[in-house]
Each structure stands twice: as structure tokens, then as C-alpha cells.
Enzyme design. Structure first.
Site, mmCIF file in Angstrom:
data_model
loop_
_atom_site.group_PDB
_atom_site.id
_atom_site.type_symbol
_atom_site.label_atom_id
_atom_site.label_comp_id
_atom_site.label_asym_id
_atom_site.label_seq_id
_atom_site.Cartn_x
_atom_site.Cartn_y
_atom_site.Cartn_z
ATOM 1 C CG ASN A 60 -1.833 1.221 1.211
ATOM 2 O OD1 ASN A 60 -2.548 1.489 0.257
ATOM 3 N ND2 ASN A 60 -1.747 2.002 2.275
ATOM 4 C CD1 TRP B 197 -5.025 4.414 -9.018
ATOM 5 C CD2 TRP B 197 -3.634 6.091 -9.514
ATOM 6 N NE1 TRP B 197 -3.826 3.867 -9.388
ATOM 7 C CE2 TRP B 197 -2.954 4.871 -9.705
ATOM 8 C CE3 TRP B 197 -2.948 7.277 -9.766
ATOM 9 C CZ2 TRP B 197 -1.617 4.816 -10.139
ATOM 10 C CZ3 TRP B 197 -1.626 7.222 -10.195
ATOM 11 C CH2 TRP B 197 -0.973 6.010 -10.371
HETATM 12 P P1 FAD Z 1 -4.559 -5.157 4.308
HETATM 13 O O1 FAD Z 1 -3.786 -4.039 4.919
HETATM 14 O O2 FAD Z 1 -4.402 -6.497 4.885
HETATM 15 O O3 FAD Z 1 -6.083 -4.691 4.359
HETATM 16 C C1 FAD Z 1 -7.180 -5.601 4.324
HETATM 17 C C2 FAD Z 1 -8.165 -5.155 3.280
HETATM 18 O O4 FAD Z 1 -8.643 -3.844 3.591
HETATM 19 C C3 FAD Z 1 -7.583 -5.038 1.888
HETATM 20 O O5 FAD Z 1 -7.513 -6.267 1.245
HETATM 21 C C4 FAD Z 1 -8.556 -4.070 1.247
HETATM 22 O O6 FAD Z 1 -9.738 -4.699 0.841
HETATM 23 C C5 FAD Z 1 -8.886 -3.131 2.391
HETATM 24 N N1 FAD Z 1 -7.995 -1.970 2.311
HETATM 25 C C6 FAD Z 1 -6.779 -1.780 2.877
HETATM 26 N N2 FAD Z 1 -6.296 -0.566 2.545
HETATM 27 C C7 FAD Z 1 -7.212 0.010 1.757
HETATM 28 C C8 FAD Z 1 -7.308 1.262 1.093
HETATM 29 N N3 FAD Z 1 -6.354 2.200 1.173
HETATM 30 N N4 FAD Z 1 -8.405 1.512 0.345
HETATM 31 C C9 FAD Z 1 -9.392 0.606 0.251
HETATM 32 N N5 FAD Z 1 -9.368 -0.592 0.841
HETATM 33 C C10 FAD Z 1 -8.291 -0.882 1.594
HETATM 34 N N6 FAD Z 1 -6.951 -1.952 -3.134
HETATM 35 C C11 FAD Z 1 -7.658 -2.862 -3.823
HETATM 36 O O7 FAD Z 1 -8.240 -3.759 -3.215
HETATM 37 N N7 FAD Z 1 -7.750 -2.808 -5.199
HETATM 38 C C12 FAD Z 1 -7.137 -1.832 -5.914
HETATM 39 O O8 FAD Z 1 -7.272 -1.792 -7.138
HETATM 40 C C13 FAD Z 1 -6.364 -0.868 -5.212
HETATM 41 N N8 FAD Z 1 -5.699 0.101 -5.886
HETATM 42 C C14 FAD Z 1 -4.981 1.034 -5.188
HETATM 43 C C15 FAD Z 1 -4.335 2.059 -5.880
HETATM 44 C C16 FAD Z 1 -3.598 3.025 -5.203
HETATM 45 C C17 FAD Z 1 -2.934 4.155 -5.967
HETATM 46 C C18 FAD Z 1 -3.498 2.950 -3.801
HETATM 47 C C19 FAD Z 1 -2.707 3.986 -3.035
HETATM 48 C C20 FAD Z 1 -4.124 1.943 -3.089
HETATM 49 C C21 FAD Z 1 -4.883 0.983 -3.769
HETATM 50 N N9 FAD Z 1 -5.557 -0.052 -3.071
HETATM 51 C C22 FAD Z 1 -6.299 -0.961 -3.781
HETATM 52 C C23 FAD Z 1 -5.611 -0.065 -1.591
HETATM 53 C C24 FAD Z 1 -4.532 -0.894 -0.873
HETATM 54 O O9 FAD Z 1 -3.260 -0.588 -1.365
HETATM 55 C C25 FAD Z 1 -4.775 -2.395 -1.001
HETATM 56 O O10 FAD Z 1 -6.098 -2.706 -0.640
HETATM 57 C C26 FAD Z 1 -3.844 -3.179 -0.067
HETATM 58 O O11 FAD Z 1 -2.502 -2.877 -0.350
HETATM 59 C C27 FAD Z 1 -4.093 -4.655 -0.244
HETATM 60 O O12 FAD Z 1 -3.227 -5.400 0.542
HETATM 61 P P2 FAD Z 1 -3.764 -6.267 1.746
HETATM 62 O O13 FAD Z 1 -4.929 -7.071 1.328
HETATM 63 O O14 FAD Z 1 -2.575 -6.994 2.299
HETATM 64 O O15 FAD Z 1 -4.246 -5.134 2.744
#
Ligand code: FAD
Length: 468
Positions: free
Chosen positions: A336, A377
Site C-alpha cells: 500500500n 488514485w
Molecule cells: P490489508 O492491509 O491487509 O487490508 C485488508 C483489506 O482492507 C484489503 O484487502 C482491502 O480490501 C482493504 N484496504 C486496505 N487498505 C485500503 C485502502 N487504502 N483503500 C481501500 N481498501 C483498503 N486496493 C484494492 O483492493 N484494489 C485496488 O485496485 C487498489 N488500488 C490502489 C491504488 C492506489 C494508488 C493505492 C494507493 C491503493 C490501492 N488499493 C487498492 C488499496 C490498498 O493498497 C490495497 O487494498 C492493499 O494494499 C491490499 O493489501 P492487503 O490485502 O494486504 O491489505
């Protein structure tokens, strides 16, 4: 012949806590499942990496459904005609689905419902993809939220329905129809070792995260090499696990041991960001194309094809950004904080339109999500609701020194800098010539010179926003 119920699956490729599947099964007749690769409509087609995931997810789902005696049909075409045709072909008297929230998707679902009804088939829809549906949560004035913190405070205290179980077996099928219309591209071979796909893999990922990583989550989640997060995002994207399952499993942990409440709350607050983005998706016009703050329509974006290509290929000469872009290319995922940094470099330092970056992420991320990708974004670019303040322009050098102090992440993805000592790993252009020579780095040859001056471009971005 008994009653036939058809379940139209979309972003809910699971058996457990699937309200549409559960309700169809409760009816007692024969249940059939259908997935439609939608073509010829305004519904956003998955990008290349997500399509690869979808293929494997459908094959896993087909097998899981066969084990409880339900056949999964996989078709291609306009949903409006395919769903009605399949219902007619199989004599279904009812069609079930879990709701989706993008304007184009809602329009299609409404038209399918009308056509089915005209043909004497009942359509039933359910909430299966979010914690609370976008219209169930509102400000004190009854308006949609545009700021995350009060949204989260309200959501925190709402009743989140307890997940449903898996439907009981109605038999056993010997064969599951594969997702045969898809030819896996050669490049997809590189994604394979990093991921396990399907409902069982999602459940395992959740257990592993809660057992092994939750204690480090609040701090560790910002450090790209610590891998302290759940990596559940692609599973959530395709609904191999429901967000309600995550919510209640994590809450149960905190109920059993109150010392874990703070850790669990941090995790739940991230899940709430996902719901907040779906709330925006539902209440605003197309968030993938229109800036949520209208003044950003006048932003003087640069047309800079070479800069865009260097960013896409991880050749900007800024190590932490290049590491992130290469990680995504190789694995379909990016941590992230690095997503924020790479997006900030593109939209602020390079002043390239966020829609171009959003589209690249859409194509390269296995978790590319219709709400989360554009909303994040827009958050980074400054045009989103409750966006990062316009003057926050991430500095990838100081961010690197803070979150990748020993340069492990950069060395993992930018091996040509492997021998560079820590003080220079995030800014090779500042390293003395003898240090570079000793590390075998020739700037402009073995590794690019930075394509942009971070300080000057920061000022240019601030001026551009002030001009709006
Ligand atoms: P964890 O930290 O384990 O979080 C658990 C869940 O919480 C994630 O799987 C996700 O569903 C939700 N979550 C966590 N952070 C965010 C956040 N900032 N916004 C919304 N939901 C969040 N996430 C996507 O699922 N799909 C994308 O296309 C996407 N594009 C992104 C583009 C950009 C430019 C940025 C800055 C972030 C984006 N994210 C996206 C948010 C975030 O980066 C990812 O959800 C996260 O890195 C997924 O890793 P994780 O499942 O280990 O997260």
C-alpha cells in the site's frame, strides 16, 4: 420437473456467506450457477492480471460447486441477454444474485430484472459484497459521506450481519465445466508462484494473517519488506471470501482476548476504507473517469508519453518507485505505501493525469477493484473526496529512508543497485563517483538517472493546484 433456481455469480465466487446462493438453495429445488464474461456493455472488463486470477478462481469455484452437486455454467456475451437465455433454456423460475454498485452495473442488473419479470421469472437480489450497503449509511443530514473518519465512526457501531454458512450438498457432480474461453498469456507464468487462488486459499490467508501477522499489523503494514498485511485484496476483489467474514472473524478474536482489540480495530478500519470507496462508487458519477472534486477537471496535466513509459517500466531512476512498479509487474501486487508513493510521483512530480496511472494499475494488479483503484488514485492525486491534502507530495527518498531503511525492498526488486551502501540506496544520484564505481553502478547506463528533479517538480505541482 421440480423448480430450477439460477444463481448469477459476479464478484462473489464463494460458497460460504453467499446470500444469493444460500437463498436459492433454501428454495429446495435444483440450483444452477452461472458466470457471464460480460462483453458489449459499459461494465468495466477486468484488466489482464485480474483476468488471469478470475480464470483460476472460476475453475476452483466450479470444482467446489460440483462437490455440493451444483453445476457452474460459464458463458460470454451481454449479460442482459445471456442471463435471460440461460434461465429460459434451463426452465429456471427464479434468478438470484448479490448486488453490485457501479452505475453501469446497476443499470444492467435493473434491465435483466425487468426482462426476466416480463418472461415470468422472478429476480431476487441480496447484499453480499460490502459491510453495509451504500444507502444504509448516511450523515446526520441524511447525505452520503464525503469524509472517511465520520463514516468509519458510524460504521463501527452499525450491525454487520453475521456471515451465512455454506449450503448443504444436494449431490455430487463428477465434472466441472472449465473456464475454457481463456488462453493464459505467457507472462502469467511468473504470477503463479506467488499466489494460491480460490475460496479455500482465501480462508487460509485469513487464518495465517490473524495468527502470524496481526500483532505487527498497525506498525508493520507500512514497511514494504515486512509483509505484515493480509494480502486478502485479490480474494476480496473476486469475493472468494466476504468482507463480513473478515469482520466477524477478526472481532471474535478481540472478544476472546480484549488486549487484541486495538490491533483488530486497525484492521477493521482498513476494511472500512473499502466500504467507503464503494459508498463513493455508488453515490457519485463514474469515479474512474470524473474527478470527484470538479475543480480538478481544469488541472493542467502534462502529456508526457516517455515519462509515463519510464514509470510503467520501473525505470524512473528513483529506486523505491522503480521497485514498486517492478514488484507489480512481476507479482501483480504492490504494497500500500509503495502504491501511494508511485501514484504520487506520477500525478504530482510528473504531473501526469491520474487516469493514466489508474488504467495501468487496472491492467497490472490482480486485485484491481472497481471502487478501490480509482478512489485511491483520486485520493493520492488530490481530486478525491477526503483526499490527501494538495501539499502532501510524498518524497520517495525520505519515505525510503523511513520505511525501507536498509534498502531490502529496493535491493529485492532493483538488483542492479544491490551493492550500493545503505546511505545511497534511495538516492544513487547523490552518491560519490567512487562509491558508485565500487558498487558497479553507472548512472544512465546500468541504472537510469532520475527522470525528474524531486524538488523542482514538487513546486510545479503545488503551483498547478494553486492555479485551479
Ligand atoms: P490489508 O492491509 O491487509 O487490508 C485488508 C483489506 O482492507 C484489503 O484487502 C482491502 O480490501 C482493504 N484496504 C486496505 N487498505 C485500503 C485502502 N487504502 N483503500 C481501500 N481498501 C483498503 N486496493 C484494492 O483492493 N484494489 C485496488 O485496485 C487498489 N488500488 C490502489 C491504488 C492506489 C494508488 C493505492 C494507493 C491503493 C490501492 N488499493 C487498492 C488499496 C490498498 O493498497 C490495497 O487494498 C492493499 O494494499 C491490499 O493489501 P492487503 O490485502 O494486504 O491489505
Amino acid at each position: 420437473m421440480g423448480e430450477v433456481s439460477l444463481v448469477w455469480l459476479r464478484n462473489d465466487l464463494r460458497l460460504a456467506d453467499n446470500p444469493a446462493l444460500f437463498a436459492a438453495h433454501q428454495g429446495g429445488g435444483e440450483v444452477l450457477a452461472l458466470y457471464v464474461h460480460e462483453a458489449g456493455s459499459a461494465v468495466r472488463a477486468p484488466g489482464a492480471a485480474a483476468r488471469w486470477w478470475l480464470h483460476h478462481s472460476l475453475n476452483a469455484l466450479g470444482k467446489d460447486l460440483a462437490e455440493i452437486g451444483i453445476k457452474l455454467l460459464i458463458r460470454q456475451g451481454e449479460a442482459a441477454s445471456v442471463v435471460c437465455e440461460v434461465a429460459r433454456e434451463h426452465g429456471a423460475s427464479q434468478v438470484f444474485w448479490n448486488r453490485r454498485y457501479a452505475p453501469a452495473e446497476r443499470e444492467i442488473d435493473a434491465s435483466v430484472k425487468t426482462t426476466l419479470k416480463e418472461g415470468g421469472v422472478d429476480a431476487h437480489s441480496f447484499p453480499g459484497n460490502v459491510l453495509v450497503e451504500p444507502w444504509e449509511i448516511a450523515t446526520g443530514q441524511g447525505k452520503p459521506y464525503s469524509v472517511y473518519t465520520p463514516f468509519w465512526k458510524n460504521l463501527r457501531n452499525m450491525h454487520i450481519p453475521v456471515p451465512l454458512g455454506r449450503p448443504a450438498a444436494q449431490g455430487l457432480l463428477a465434472y466441472a465445466e472449465p473456464d475454457s474461453g481463456y488462453q493464459a498469456p505467457k507472462w502469467s507464468v511468473k504470477l503463479k508462484p506467488y499466489w494460491s487462488i480460490g475460496e479455500q486459499a482465501a480462508a487460509l490467508a485469513l487464518t495465517r494473517f490473524l495468527d502470524e501477522n496481526l500483532s505487527d499489523y498497525p506498525q508493520g503494514r507500512d514497511f514494504p519488506r515486512r509483509e505484515a498485511t493480509s494480502r486478502l485484496s485479490p480474494h476480496l476483489r473476486f469475493g472468494e471470501i466476504s468482507v463480513r467474514q473478515l469482520w466477524h472473524t477478526a472481532q471474535a478474536l478481540a472478544h476472546a482476548d480484549h488486549r487484541k482489540q486495538e490491533l483488530v480495530d486497525k484492521f477493521l478500519s482498513e476494511l472500512a476504507w473499502r466500504d467507503f470507496n464503494y459508498h463513493q462508487l455508488y453515490h457519485r458519477t463514474d469515479i474512474a473517469t470524473a474527478p470527484m472534486q470538479p475543480k480538478y477537471a481544469a488541472m493542467p496535466w502534462r502529456v508526457a508519453a516517455r515519462d509515463l513509459a519510464a514509470w510503467q517500466q520501473g525505470r524512473t531512476g528513483i529506486p523505491l518507485v522503480d521497485a514498486g512498479m517492478r514488484e507489480m509487474w512481476e507479482t501483480g501486487f504492490m504494497q500500500n505505501r509503495v502504491r501511494m508513493l508511485t501514484a504520487s510521483l506520477l500525478t504530482k512530480n510528473l504531473l501526469v493525469d491520474w487516469r493514466q496511472g489508474e488504467q495501468w494499475f487496472w491492467d497490472c494488479l490482480i486485485d484491481a477493484d472497481i471502487a478501490n483503484n480509482p478512489a485511491n488514485w483520486q485520493w493520492v492525486a488530490g481530486s478525491g473526496m477526503d483526499a490527501s491534502p494538495y501539499f502532501r507530495i510524498f518524497n520517495p527518498v525520505t519515505q525510503g529512508e523511513r520505511f525501507d531503511a536498509e534498502g531490502d525492498y529496493v535491493r529485492r526488486w532493483v538488483p542492479e543497485l544491490d551493492e550500493l551502501p545503505d546511505p545511497w540506496i534511495h538516492q544513487p544520484w547523490a552518491a560519490p563517483g567512487d562509491v558508485l564505481a565500487k558498487a558497479g553502478v553507472q548512472l544512465g547506463s546500468t541504472y537510469p538517472l532520475p527522470i525528474v528533479d524531486l524538488k523542482q517538480s514538487r513546486q510545479r505541482a503545488l503551483d498547478a493546484v494553486r492555479s485551479l
